[in-house]
Write an enzyme that holds these catalytic residues in place. Structure first.
Site, PDB file in Angstrom:
ATOM      1  N   ASP A  93     -32.722  20.612  69.313  1.00  0.00           N
ATOM      2  CA  ASP A  93     -34.085  21.140  69.218  1.00  0.00           C
ATOM      3  C   ASP A  93     -34.831  20.325  68.176  1.00  0.00           C
ATOM      4  O   ASP A  93     -34.637  20.500  66.973  1.00  0.00           O
ATOM      5  CB  ASP A  93     -34.063  22.617  68.809  1.00  0.00           C
ATOM      6  CG  ASP A  93     -33.510  23.539  69.890  1.00  0.00           C
ATOM      7  OD1 ASP A  93     -32.907  23.025  70.850  1.00  0.00           O
ATOM      8  OD2 ASP A  93     -33.669  24.761  69.758  1.00  0.00           O
ATOM      9  N   LYS A 156     -40.444  24.435  73.177  1.00  0.00           N
ATOM     10  CA  LYS A 156     -40.064  25.589  72.362  1.00  0.00           C
ATOM     11  C   LYS A 156     -41.213  25.931  71.426  1.00  0.00           C
ATOM     12  O   LYS A 156     -41.924  25.040  70.948  1.00  0.00           O
ATOM     13  CB  LYS A 156     -38.791  25.236  71.584  1.00  0.00           C
ATOM     14  CG  LYS A 156     -38.328  26.253  70.564  1.00  0.00           C
ATOM     15  CD  LYS A 156     -37.047  25.762  69.875  1.00  0.00           C
ATOM     16  CE  LYS A 156     -36.655  26.631  68.693  1.00  0.00           C
ATOM     17  NZ  LYS A 156     -35.433  26.131  68.022  1.00  0.00           N
ATOM     18  N   LYS A 185     -38.556  27.826  75.627  1.00  0.00           N
ATOM     19  CA  LYS A 185     -37.791  28.623  74.664  1.00  0.00           C
ATOM     20  C   LYS A 185     -38.736  29.331  73.704  1.00  0.00           C
ATOM     21  O   LYS A 185     -39.587  28.700  73.075  1.00  0.00           O
ATOM     22  CB  LYS A 185     -36.815  27.740  73.887  1.00  0.00           C
ATOM     23  CG  LYS A 185     -36.010  28.507  72.825  1.00  0.00           C
ATOM     24  CD  LYS A 185     -34.976  27.617  72.156  1.00  0.00           C
ATOM     25  CE  LYS A 185     -34.276  28.345  71.006  1.00  0.00           C
ATOM     26  NZ  LYS A 185     -33.240  27.501  70.360  1.00  0.00           N
TER      27      LYS A 185
END
Length: 226
Positions: A93, A156, A185
């Site tokens: 991430d 995300k 996400k």
């Protein structure tokens, strides 16, 4: 949605600065017990998590890159991602360079993401953290488009370390922008069952939360009420 179904959405997260070896081992034990999608940890703990989860094929290992500000040089982000994957990370991430985005250095933003995508190779999923609380809706759309063009598999919302976390409005906007071929996400401030379900209904395909056990247990309790 029952507890097992909900657990498969959750990255069981521990990103506190004072997390210890024993905390990480406990996190991995919980992830195996509840069948979370991944554990989400700092890069220095990836090797330990890989050892703890070596016989657990259903639980992946997420780590964070350029965290939490995203302002590292692209070459450093790439090296960090390469090392993390070598240590056993299955998902990375990375934090988008927010300052570059707001300066409209769009080619630099895209190149930054591409550097991490290329460094991660084919064995790790790349999620791009937008830090949506700092962005306008227009900037969220642009960031999502750049992430898709750069080859990332997810966008995300948040690091959880900035001025705000995930909102259903931002999740819906991100889902609308990336379509169905890229994951979304939701992370940052997701601490209960109702919020988790709302994020999924808005379009989230993954949830980042440190309260995963509480959320899953509530799902089981809600299911037993019917």
């Amino acid at each position: 949605m029952n507890g097992n179904q909900l657990a498969s959405y959750i990255d069981h997260t521990l990103l506190k600065a004072d997390a210890t070896e024993q905390n990480i081992i406990q996190l991995c034990t919980e992830a195996k017990q509840y069948h979370f999608a991944t554990v989400c940890i700092h890069p220095c703990w990836v090797k330990l998590a890989a050892e703890q989860l070596q016989d657990e094929r259903d639980v992946g290992i997420t780590t964070v890159i350029g965290f939490p500000l995203g302002a590292n040089a692209s070459s450093i982000k790439a090296l960090e991602a390469q090392q993390a994957v070598a240590d056993g990370a299955t998902e990375v991430d990375m934090v988008l360079n927010v300052g570059y985005l707001k300066s409209r250095f769009l080619s630099a933003v895209k190149s930054d993401i591409e550097a991490v995508v290329n460094a991660s190779g084919t064995s790790a999923i790349v999620k791009v953290i937008l830090e949506t609380s700092l962005l306008t809706n227009e900037e969220i759309v642009i960031a999502c488009q750049l992430a898709v063009e750069a080859g990332a598999q997810y966008v995300k919302t948040s690091t959880g370390f900035s001025s705000g976390g995930a909102t259903t409005e931002h999740i819906a906007l991100m889902r609308h922008t990336v379509g169905e071929r890229v994951g979304v996400k939701a992370s940052g401030g997701i601490r209960d069952y109702d919020t988790t379900v709302a994020m999924i209904k808005a379009g989230a395909s993954r949830i980042g939360a440190s309260a995963g056990i509480t959320i899953v247990n509530k799902a089981e309790s809600a299911a037993s009420d019917y």
